[in-house]
Design a protein around this motif. Structure first.
Motif, PDB file in Angstrom:
ATOM      1  N   GLY A  81       7.147  -1.555  -6.081  1.00  0.00           N
ATOM      2  CA  GLY A  81       6.257  -1.278  -4.958  1.00  0.00           C
ATOM      3  C   GLY A  81       6.104  -2.418  -3.976  1.00  0.00           C
ATOM      4  N   LEU A  82       7.154  -3.223  -3.817  1.00  0.00           N
ATOM      5  CA  LEU A  82       7.119  -4.305  -2.835  1.00  0.00           C
ATOM      6  C   LEU A  82       7.783  -3.853  -1.541  1.00  0.00           C
ATOM      7  CD1 LEU A  82       8.235  -7.361  -5.010  1.00  0.00           C
ATOM      8  CD2 LEU A  82       5.910  -6.730  -4.341  1.00  0.00           C
ATOM      9  N   ASP A  83       7.298  -4.345  -0.420  1.00  0.00           N
ATOM     10  CA  ASP A  83       7.987  -4.120   0.848  1.00  0.00           C
ATOM     11  C   ASP A  83       9.415  -4.618   0.678  1.00  0.00           C
ATOM     12  OD1 ASP A  83       7.865  -3.715   3.953  1.00  0.00           O
ATOM     13  OD2 ASP A  83       8.784  -5.690   3.616  1.00  0.00           O
ATOM     14  N   HIS A  84      10.388  -3.858   1.190  1.00  0.00           N
ATOM     15  CA  HIS A  84      11.792  -4.208   0.937  1.00  0.00           C
ATOM     16  C   HIS A  84      12.175  -5.575   1.492  1.00  0.00           C
ATOM     17  CE1 HIS A  84      13.541  -3.288   4.972  1.00  0.00           C
ATOM     18  NE2 HIS A  84      12.447  -2.558   5.058  1.00  0.00           N
ATOM     19  N   GLY A  98       0.796  -1.224   0.000  1.00  0.00           N
ATOM     20  CA  GLY A  98       0.000   0.000   0.000  1.00  0.00           C
ATOM     21  C   GLY A  98       0.830   1.275   0.000  1.00  0.00           C
ATOM     22  N   ARG A  99       2.070   1.192   0.476  1.00  0.00           N
ATOM     23  CA  ARG A  99       2.945   2.372   0.479  1.00  0.00           C
ATOM     24  C   ARG A  99       3.349   2.791  -0.926  1.00  0.00           C
ATOM     25  NH1 ARG A  99       6.997  -0.136   4.717  1.00  0.00           N
ATOM     26  NH2 ARG A  99       6.380  -1.860   3.417  1.00  0.00           N
ATOM     27  N   ALA A 121      13.033   5.575   1.316  1.00  0.00           N
ATOM     28  CA  ALA A 121      12.257   6.394   2.251  1.00  0.00           C
ATOM     29  C   ALA A 121      10.904   5.747   2.562  1.00  0.00           C
ATOM     30  CB  ALA A 121      12.051   7.796   1.679  1.00  0.00           C
ATOM     31  N   PHE A 122      10.332   5.061   1.573  1.00  0.00           N
ATOM     32  CA  PHE A 122       9.034   4.402   1.773  1.00  0.00           C
ATOM     33  C   PHE A 122       9.188   2.932   2.160  1.00  0.00           C
ATOM     34  CE2 PHE A 122       7.636   8.114  -0.516  1.00  0.00           C
ATOM     35  CZ  PHE A 122       6.393   8.378   0.030  1.00  0.00           C
ATOM     36  N   ARG A 123      10.422   2.461   2.379  1.00  0.00           N
ATOM     37  CA  ARG A 123      10.724   1.075   2.732  1.00  0.00           C
ATOM     38  C   ARG A 123      10.178   0.103   1.673  1.00  0.00           C
ATOM     39  NH1 ARG A 123       8.093   2.592   7.332  1.00  0.00           N
ATOM     40  NH2 ARG A 123       6.851   0.704   7.310  1.00  0.00           N
ATOM     41  N   LEU A 124      10.388   0.482   0.403  1.00  0.00           N
ATOM     42  CA  LEU A 124       9.946  -0.325  -0.725  1.00  0.00           C
ATOM     43  C   LEU A 124      11.144  -0.762  -1.552  1.00  0.00           C
ATOM     44  CD1 LEU A 124       6.926   1.850  -1.916  1.00  0.00           C
ATOM     45  CD2 LEU A 124       6.809  -0.294  -0.642  1.00  0.00           C
ATOM     46  N   ALA A 125      10.911  -1.681  -2.476  1.00  0.00           N
ATOM     47  CA  ALA A 125      11.949  -2.143  -3.395  1.00  0.00           C
ATOM     48  C   ALA A 125      11.305  -2.633  -4.679  1.00  0.00           C
ATOM     49  CB  ALA A 125      12.773  -3.262  -2.757  1.00  0.00           C
ATOM     50  N   THR A 126      12.137  -2.768  -5.707  1.00  0.00           N
ATOM     51  CA  THR A 126      11.712  -3.293  -7.002  1.00  0.00           C
ATOM     52  C   THR A 126      12.509  -4.559  -7.276  1.00  0.00           C
ATOM     53  OG1 THR A 126      11.198  -1.097  -7.865  1.00  0.00           O
ATOM     54  CG2 THR A 126      11.623  -2.828  -9.482  1.00  0.00           C
TER      55      THR A 126
END
Length: 170
Positions: A145-148, A22-23, A124-129
C-alpha cells in the motif's frame, strides 16, 4: 536514536511512524469486492438457471453478499489504522494487526534482497509493495500500500544503505 527511544541505555521498541498511502483502503476494498462478487455471481447464475434449487443457491448468495459488503466497509479502514512502517539507517520496521499484533524488524546487515511489486490492481491505484527479504525463517517483510514512486525511492534507499552496511546478510 532519540532519547524517547532509549530507556536507561536500552533500546525501547516504539511503533513505526509511517502510515500507508490512503489509496490502500480503496485497493483493499476492491480486492474484497472482487473476492466476494465471483462466488455471489456464480451462485446467482446457478440459482436463476436451476429452478428446483433456486432458494438454496440464492440464499447463500445473499448471505455472502451481505457479509462481503460488511467486510468491505469495515476491514480496509481497520487495516489502514493498524499498519505502520519505518526505515531507519539501522533497520526496517513493520507493524501489522490489531488483535494479534506482529512487529517485524529486519536489521540492515541481514537484508538480502529488496523487491518492488505492482500487480494489476496496485497499478490501477498507483500503489506498490516493497518486499525485504532476509535470512529469517519467518519470511520476507512486506510493506504493502505504498505510493509507487515512494516504493521505488524506498527500494533505492534500502539498496544503498544495505550496500554500505557491514555484515554477511545471513
Amino acid at each position: 536514536m532519540t532519547g524517547e527511544d532509549q530507556v536507561q541505555g536500552e533500546v525501547r521498541l516504539r511503533p513505526p511512524r509511517n502510515e500507508l498511502d490512503g489509496r490502500a483502503v480503496g485497493w483493499w476494498r476492491t480486492q474484497l469486492l472482487i473476492t466476494t462478487a465471483v462466488p455471489v455471481l456464480i451462485l446467482g447464475v446457478l440459482g436463476a438457471l436451476i429452478a428446483p434449487a433456486r432458494f438454496w443457491l440464492l440464499l447463500p448468495a445473499a448471505v455472502l453478499a451481505a457479509v462481503g459488503l460488511a467486510c468491505t466497509a469495515f476491514f480496509p479502514l481497520w487495516w489502514y489504522r493498524v499498519h505502520r512502517w519505518e526505515v531507519t539507517d539501522d533497520a526496517v520496521y513493520v507493524r501489522t494487526g490489531a488483535l494479534w499484533q506482529e512487529w517485524r524488524i529486519a536489521p540492515m546487515s541481514r537484508i538480502q534482497t529488496v523487491d518492488t511489486v505492482r500487480g494489476p490492481l496496485e497499478q490501477a491505484f498507483r500503489l506498490a509493495t516493497v518486499t525485504v527479504t532476509t535470512a529469517s525463517s519467518k519470511g520476507a517483510i512486506r510493506i504493502e500500500g505504498l505510493d509507487h514512486e515512494l516504493a521505488a525511492q524506498l527500494a533505492e534507499r534500502l539498496t544503498l544503505i544495505t550496500g554500505d552496511t557491514p555484515g554477511d546478510a545471513t
